[in-house]
Design a protein around this motif. Sequence first.
Motif, PDB file in Angstrom:
ATOM      1  N   GLY A 261      93.395 164.533 -21.132  1.00  0.00           N
ATOM      2  CA  GLY A 261      92.009 164.503 -20.655  1.00  0.00           C
ATOM      3  C   GLY A 261      91.705 163.236 -19.883  1.00  0.00           C
ATOM      4  O   GLY A 261      91.021 163.264 -18.851  1.00  0.00           O
ATOM      5  N   GLU A 262      92.228 162.118 -20.356  1.00  0.00           N
ATOM      6  CA  GLU A 262      92.031 160.842 -19.662  1.00  0.00           C
ATOM      7  C   GLU A 262      92.736 160.842 -18.305  1.00  0.00           C
ATOM      8  O   GLU A 262      92.191 160.361 -17.311  1.00  0.00           O
TER       9      GLU A 262
ATOM     10  N   ALA B 254      88.314 169.243 -24.806  1.00  0.00           N
ATOM     11  CA  ALA B 254      88.605 167.807 -24.696  1.00  0.00           C
ATOM     12  C   ALA B 254      88.649 167.376 -23.230  1.00  0.00           C
ATOM     13  O   ALA B 254      88.157 166.298 -22.875  1.00  0.00           O
ATOM     14  N   MET B 255      89.211 168.217 -22.384  1.00  0.00           N
ATOM     15  CA  MET B 255      89.288 167.888 -20.966  1.00  0.00           C
ATOM     16  C   MET B 255      87.894 167.848 -20.344  1.00  0.00           C
ATOM     17  O   MET B 255      87.580 166.947 -19.568  1.00  0.00           O
ATOM     18  N   LEU B 256      87.054 168.806 -20.685  1.00  0.00           N
ATOM     19  CA  LEU B 256      85.689 168.820 -20.151  1.00  0.00           C
ATOM     20  C   LEU B 256      84.897 167.622 -20.647  1.00  0.00           C
ATOM     21  O   LEU B 256      84.126 167.029 -19.897  1.00  0.00           O
ATOM     22  N   ALA B 257      85.081 167.260 -21.909  1.00  0.00           N
ATOM     23  CA  ALA B 257      84.386 166.084 -22.446  1.00  0.00           C
ATOM     24  C   ALA B 257      84.791 164.823 -21.692  1.00  0.00           C
ATOM     25  O   ALA B 257      83.959 163.947 -21.432  1.00  0.00           O
TER      26      ALA B 257
ATOM     27  N   ALA C 264      96.311 162.833 -29.920  1.00  0.00           N
ATOM     28  CA  ALA C 264      96.421 161.692 -29.000  1.00  0.00           C
ATOM     29  C   ALA C 264      96.963 162.135 -27.648  1.00  0.00           C
ATOM     30  O   ALA C 264      96.485 161.679 -26.597  1.00  0.00           O
ATOM     31  N   GLU C 265      97.922 163.028 -27.629  1.00  0.00           N
ATOM     32  CA  GLU C 265      98.489 163.521 -26.370  1.00  0.00           C
ATOM     33  C   GLU C 265      97.453 164.367 -25.617  1.00  0.00           C
ATOM     34  O   GLU C 265      97.319 164.260 -24.395  1.00  0.00           O
ATOM     35  N   ARG C 266      96.719 165.188 -26.341  1.00  0.00           N
ATOM     36  CA  ARG C 266      95.674 166.001 -25.724  1.00  0.00           C
ATOM     37  C   ARG C 266      94.593 165.103 -25.110  1.00  0.00           C
ATOM     38  O   ARG C 266      94.142 165.318 -23.995  1.00  0.00           O
TER      39      ARG C 266
ATOM     40  N   TYR D 292      93.301 163.446 -16.469  1.00  0.00           N
ATOM     41  CA  TYR D 292      92.475 164.335 -15.657  1.00  0.00           C
ATOM     42  C   TYR D 292      91.272 163.558 -15.113  1.00  0.00           C
ATOM     43  O   TYR D 292      90.978 163.593 -13.920  1.00  0.00           O
ATOM     44  N   ARG D 293      90.583 162.831 -15.971  1.00  0.00           N
ATOM     45  CA  ARG D 293      89.426 162.041 -15.566  1.00  0.00           C
ATOM     46  C   ARG D 293      89.810 161.000 -14.515  1.00  0.00           C
ATOM     47  O   ARG D 293      89.139 160.839 -13.496  1.00  0.00           O
ATOM     48  N   GLN D 294      90.923 160.318 -14.757  1.00  0.00           N
ATOM     49  CA  GLN D 294      91.362 159.294 -13.804  1.00  0.00           C
ATOM     50  C   GLN D 294      91.657 159.902 -12.441  1.00  0.00           C
ATOM     51  O   GLN D 294      91.317 159.323 -11.411  1.00  0.00           O
ATOM     52  N   TRP D 295      92.298 161.067 -12.416  1.00  0.00           N
ATOM     53  CA  TRP D 295      92.568 161.704 -11.131  1.00  0.00           C
ATOM     54  C   TRP D 295      91.258 162.082 -10.439  1.00  0.00           C
ATOM     55  O   TRP D 295      91.100 161.871  -9.236  1.00  0.00           O
ATOM     56  N   LEU D 296      90.308 162.646 -11.176  1.00  0.00           N
ATOM     57  CA  LEU D 296      89.031 163.027 -10.569  1.00  0.00           C
ATOM     58  C   LEU D 296      88.273 161.815 -10.030  1.00  0.00           C
ATOM     59  O   LEU D 296      87.519 161.930  -9.066  1.00  0.00           O
ATOM     60  N   GLN D 297      88.492 160.650 -10.613  1.00  0.00           N
ATOM     61  CA  GLN D 297      87.842 159.429 -10.139  1.00  0.00           C
ATOM     62  C   GLN D 297      88.535 158.832  -8.923  1.00  0.00           C
ATOM     63  O   GLN D 297      87.917 158.085  -8.172  1.00  0.00           O
ATOM     64  N   ALA D 298      89.807 159.156  -8.743  1.00  0.00           N
ATOM     65  CA  ALA D 298      90.561 158.590  -7.614  1.00  0.00           C
ATOM     66  C   ALA D 298      91.598 159.600  -7.117  1.00  0.00           C
ATOM     67  O   ALA D 298      92.803 159.386  -7.246  1.00  0.00           O
ATOM     68  N   PRO D 299      91.135 160.706  -6.519  1.00  0.00           N
ATOM     69  CA  PRO D 299      92.079 161.748  -6.095  1.00  0.00           C
ATOM     70  C   PRO D 299      92.793 161.457  -4.787  1.00  0.00           C
ATOM     71  O   PRO D 299      93.660 162.202  -4.377  1.00  0.00           O
ATOM     72  N   GLY D 300      92.445 160.362  -4.138  1.00  0.00           N
ATOM     73  CA  GLY D 300      92.946 160.083  -2.795  1.00  0.00           C
ATOM     74  C   GLY D 300      94.447 160.076  -2.650  1.00  0.00           C
ATOM     75  O   GLY D 300      94.980 160.637  -1.694  1.00  0.00           O
ATOM     76  N   ALA D 301      95.166 159.429  -3.556  1.00  0.00           N
ATOM     77  CA  ALA D 301      96.621 159.335  -3.432  1.00  0.00           C
ATOM     78  C   ALA D 301      97.264 160.719  -3.444  1.00  0.00           C
ATOM     79  O   ALA D 301      98.144 161.003  -2.631  1.00  0.00           O
ATOM     80  N   LEU D 302      96.791 161.585  -4.336  1.00  0.00           N
ATOM     81  CA  LEU D 302      97.345 162.930  -4.405  1.00  0.00           C
ATOM     82  C   LEU D 302      96.996 163.733  -3.149  1.00  0.00           C
ATOM     83  O   LEU D 302      97.811 164.478  -2.628  1.00  0.00           O
ATOM     84  N   MET D 303      95.800 163.521  -2.626  1.00  0.00           N
ATOM     85  CA  MET D 303      95.385 164.202  -1.411  1.00  0.00           C
ATOM     86  C   MET D 303      96.247 163.756  -0.230  1.00  0.00           C
ATOM     87  O   MET D 303      96.696 164.580   0.571  1.00  0.00           O
ATOM     88  N   GLU D 304      96.495 162.457  -0.120  1.00  0.00           N
ATOM     89  CA  GLU D 304      97.338 161.929   0.968  1.00  0.00           C
ATOM     90  C   GLU D 304      98.768 162.445   0.841  1.00  0.00           C
ATOM     91  O   GLU D 304      99.397 162.815   1.827  1.00  0.00           O
ATOM     92  N   GLU D 305      99.277 162.446  -0.391  1.00  0.00           N
ATOM     93  CA  GLU D 305     100.628 162.921  -0.636  1.00  0.00           C
ATOM     94  C   GLU D 305     100.758 164.392  -0.220  1.00  0.00           C
ATOM     95  O   GLU D 305     101.732 164.783   0.412  1.00  0.00           O
TER      96      GLU D 305
END
Length: 189
Positions: free
Chosen positions: A168-169, A26-29, A162-164, A171-184
């Motif tokens: 996955g969603e 599910a995460m890969l999808a 639904a939780e799984r 995970y996708r959102q972080w991969l699309q916008a990893p900047g905040a976590l990188m700055e943190e």
Amino acid sequence: MTANGLPRILVLYAHPDPEASVANSAMLAAISQLSHVTVHDLYAAYPDFFIDATFERELVRDHDIIVFQHPLYMYSCPSLLKEWIDVVLSKGFAHGEGNQTQGKYWRSVITTGGAAEAYTPDGYNRCSMDEILRPFELSAMLCRMTWLPPLVLHWARRVPVAERNQHGENYRQWLQAPGALMEEAKDGE
């Protein structure tokens, strides 16, 4: 960085039985259509465990963030991923006189078969996920990479669909916008 300003992300996926993994599938999808993300299935690429270190090192050089996605196996990672770490991130390339991974980011994306409560000092495993993942954090440090907090899905086969899917969603959102976590992570250094 890509032309649209996103970091190039390499997802090293290591699952010895991917057909049996509902959570990792599910995460890969959820991430499969992201153009700045390269998903590299290690068990598909190396069923014989003979890793092409030259090719793998080129992949590492070409990416800004390295994601290690795998199930937790015996308080570690599946054996092929451990072999990959030992062979590819070796002295002379990633540490010692080597500096090819310096400035890159390491993030572990983990699924577990146990509930979150099992990963506490009073739980079944008698230590936290942070303690279990410490060798990976130390490896990142040795390779002069910035350690990003892990993304963990506990009870992976038993959580509601639904939780799984939400995981996955996320995970996708972080991969699309990893900047905040990188700055943190950089601020915490």
